[in-house]
Design a protein around this motif. Sequence first.
Motif, mmCIF file in Angstrom:
data_model
loop_
_atom_site.group_PDB
_atom_site.id
_atom_site.type_symbol
_atom_site.label_atom_id
_atom_site.label_comp_id
_atom_site.label_asym_id
_atom_site.label_seq_id
_atom_site.Cartn_x
_atom_site.Cartn_y
_atom_site.Cartn_z
ATOM 1 N N GLN A 1 0.832 -1.210 0.000
ATOM 2 C CA GLN A 1 0.000 0.000 0.000
ATOM 3 C C GLN A 1 0.864 1.256 0.000
ATOM 4 O OE1 GLN A 1 -2.788 -0.092 3.229
ATOM 5 N NE2 GLN A 1 -3.775 -1.979 2.540
ATOM 6 N N MET A 2 1.909 1.278 0.841
ATOM 7 C CA MET A 2 2.791 2.444 0.878
ATOM 8 C C MET A 2 3.550 2.595 -0.433
ATOM 9 S SD MET A 2 2.395 4.270 3.509
ATOM 10 C CE MET A 2 3.795 5.354 3.184
ATOM 11 N N ARG A 3 3.942 1.486 -1.018
ATOM 12 C CA ARG A 3 4.654 1.558 -2.301
ATOM 13 C C ARG A 3 3.737 2.139 -3.381
ATOM 14 N NH1 ARG A 3 9.127 0.410 -4.703
ATOM 15 N NH2 ARG A 3 9.219 -0.378 -6.844
ATOM 16 N N LEU A 4 2.481 1.708 -3.398
ATOM 17 C CA LEU A 4 1.538 2.274 -4.360
ATOM 18 C C LEU A 4 1.395 3.779 -4.140
ATOM 19 C CD1 LEU A 4 -1.963 0.774 -5.239
ATOM 20 C CD2 LEU A 4 -1.549 3.221 -5.137
ATOM 21 N N ALA A 5 1.261 4.184 -2.883
ATOM 22 C CA ALA A 5 1.088 5.608 -2.575
ATOM 23 C C ALA A 5 2.286 6.429 -3.046
ATOM 24 C CB ALA A 5 0.859 5.791 -1.079
ATOM 25 N N PHE A 6 3.495 5.965 -2.725
ATOM 26 C CA PHE A 6 4.689 6.708 -3.113
ATOM 27 C C PHE A 6 4.855 6.765 -4.629
ATOM 28 C CE2 PHE A 6 6.366 6.295 1.276
ATOM 29 C CZ PHE A 6 6.816 7.592 1.440
ATOM 30 N N LEU A 7 4.687 5.615 -5.298
ATOM 31 C CA LEU A 7 4.908 5.584 -6.744
ATOM 32 C C LEU A 7 3.849 6.392 -7.484
ATOM 33 C CD1 LEU A 7 6.068 1.891 -7.338
ATOM 34 C CD2 LEU A 7 7.459 3.966 -7.241
ATOM 35 N N ALA A 8 2.628 6.420 -6.961
ATOM 36 C CA ALA A 8 1.591 7.231 -7.594
ATOM 37 C C ALA A 8 1.947 8.715 -7.521
ATOM 38 C CB ALA A 8 0.242 6.969 -6.927
ATOM 39 N N LEU A 9 2.440 9.160 -6.355
ATOM 40 C CA LEU A 9 2.828 10.567 -6.227
ATOM 41 C C LEU A 9 4.075 10.883 -7.048
ATOM 42 C CD1 LEU A 9 0.623 10.699 -4.099
ATOM 43 C CD2 LEU A 9 2.163 12.074 -2.692
ATOM 44 N N ASP A 10 5.020 9.943 -7.093
ATOM 45 C CA ASP A 10 6.193 10.158 -7.943
ATOM 46 C C ASP A 10 5.783 10.315 -9.400
ATOM 47 O OD1 ASP A 10 7.900 10.057 -5.806
ATOM 48 O OD2 ASP A 10 8.669 8.050 -6.224
#
Length: 345
Positions: free
Chosen positions: A157-166
Motif C-alpha cells: 500500500q505504501m509503495r503504491l502511494a509513493f509511486l503514484a505521487l512520484d
Amino acid sequence: MGIFGKREDSLRSATALREFWAWWNNTGAAQCAAVGTDDTAAMAEALAIRVDAISDGLAWEIAGGSSSAHVLVVSPDGDPELRSIARRWLKAAPEANLVWSYADSRQPVSDLAGYGLQIAGRDVAVRDVVVGVRRRASRLDVSVYHPLMADLNDHEQMRLAFLALDAALGEEATETWIGELAPAQDAPLDGFGLSGLRATVRELREEFIDEAGEPTWLVLQGDTPYGPLVASTQVPLAAAWAPELDTHIGVSIPYADQDASGQPGPKSLGNLRALEDHVVARLEGQGRLVAHETTRGVRLLHLYVSRGTPAAEQVKAAVQAWDEGRVRVRAENDPGWAQVQHLRG
C-alpha cells in the motif's frame, strides 16, 4: 575507522562515476538507445552493474523524455544517504541532446491517464487514484486511495502511494512538498485525482519559490520552557531541494545585548546580522544558510554544505573575531537535513 570508511566509500564512488560516464560515452548510450529493439536483458544488466558500482541502493530507469527521446534516471530511491551521490552523477553527465537527457530523481509522467504501475503482480492504473489533501503550513499531507488498496499488504500500500505521487509530481517535488503520506482504504469525500494534486503543488511552489528559483523566508515564533524562541527559515526546508548539501554546520553564537525575553537588543542584533552575512560570504558558494533560531541569549545558525569542501574551516575562521562570547561550530553528516526537521512547517 568510521571516517576512513567514509573516505574509502567516497573514493570508490568517484572512481565508479568516472568509469560509468566513460562507458556511457563510448558504448553505453548507443546500447541503451536500442532498448526494445536490441537485447534488452543484456543492456539492463550492463547498466545495472555500473550503477551498482557507484553505490549500493541507487535505482535506475529509462523513460521517455520531454525534450529528448529518452531520459536516463539514476535515483536515490528515497534514501537520503544517496541523494548527494546521485546529484554528483548528474553533474558529471554529458550535455543533453535529442536522444538522451539525464535526471537524478524520478520525473513526473506526462500522460497520467494512460500510465500504470505494477504492484505485487497487479496492474494499477493511476487514473483511478483519488487523493485527499490537507495543507499544513508549507507542506501537504496526502492520503492516497485506489480500488485495489484493500487487496494489498501494508508495504505494498505504501509503495503504491509513493509511486503514484512520484508519477504525478516527480520524486523531488514529492519529497519537497509532501508531508505525511498515508494509504486510504476508502475514497476521501473531498478527494480528487492526481492531476488536481499536480495543480495544488504547483500553486504551493509558486507561493514559496520566486522567479529566480530562490526560496522565500518565514519567521516562526514559539514558547519554550526557557523563554520565547524566534526562528527564521527558508521554504522549502527540504534536503531534496538541494541534495548536494549533505553536511550540517551548526554555529552557536552567544550575544551580550539582550532584552528581558532573551532576544537580542539593537546592538547585538546589528552585530549578529553582520556576522551572518560574513559567514555566508565565506562559504563561497559551497553551501547556504537555511535557517536560524534565537533564544536565551544564543543564536544558532543552520548551514548546509557539500561534503569534502573546506566550508567548515572557513566558517570557523569567519567567527574568530566575535567578541560577545565563545562561538561553537559543529559539522556533521546530515543528508536528510534531520537537524532542521523541527523547523519545517
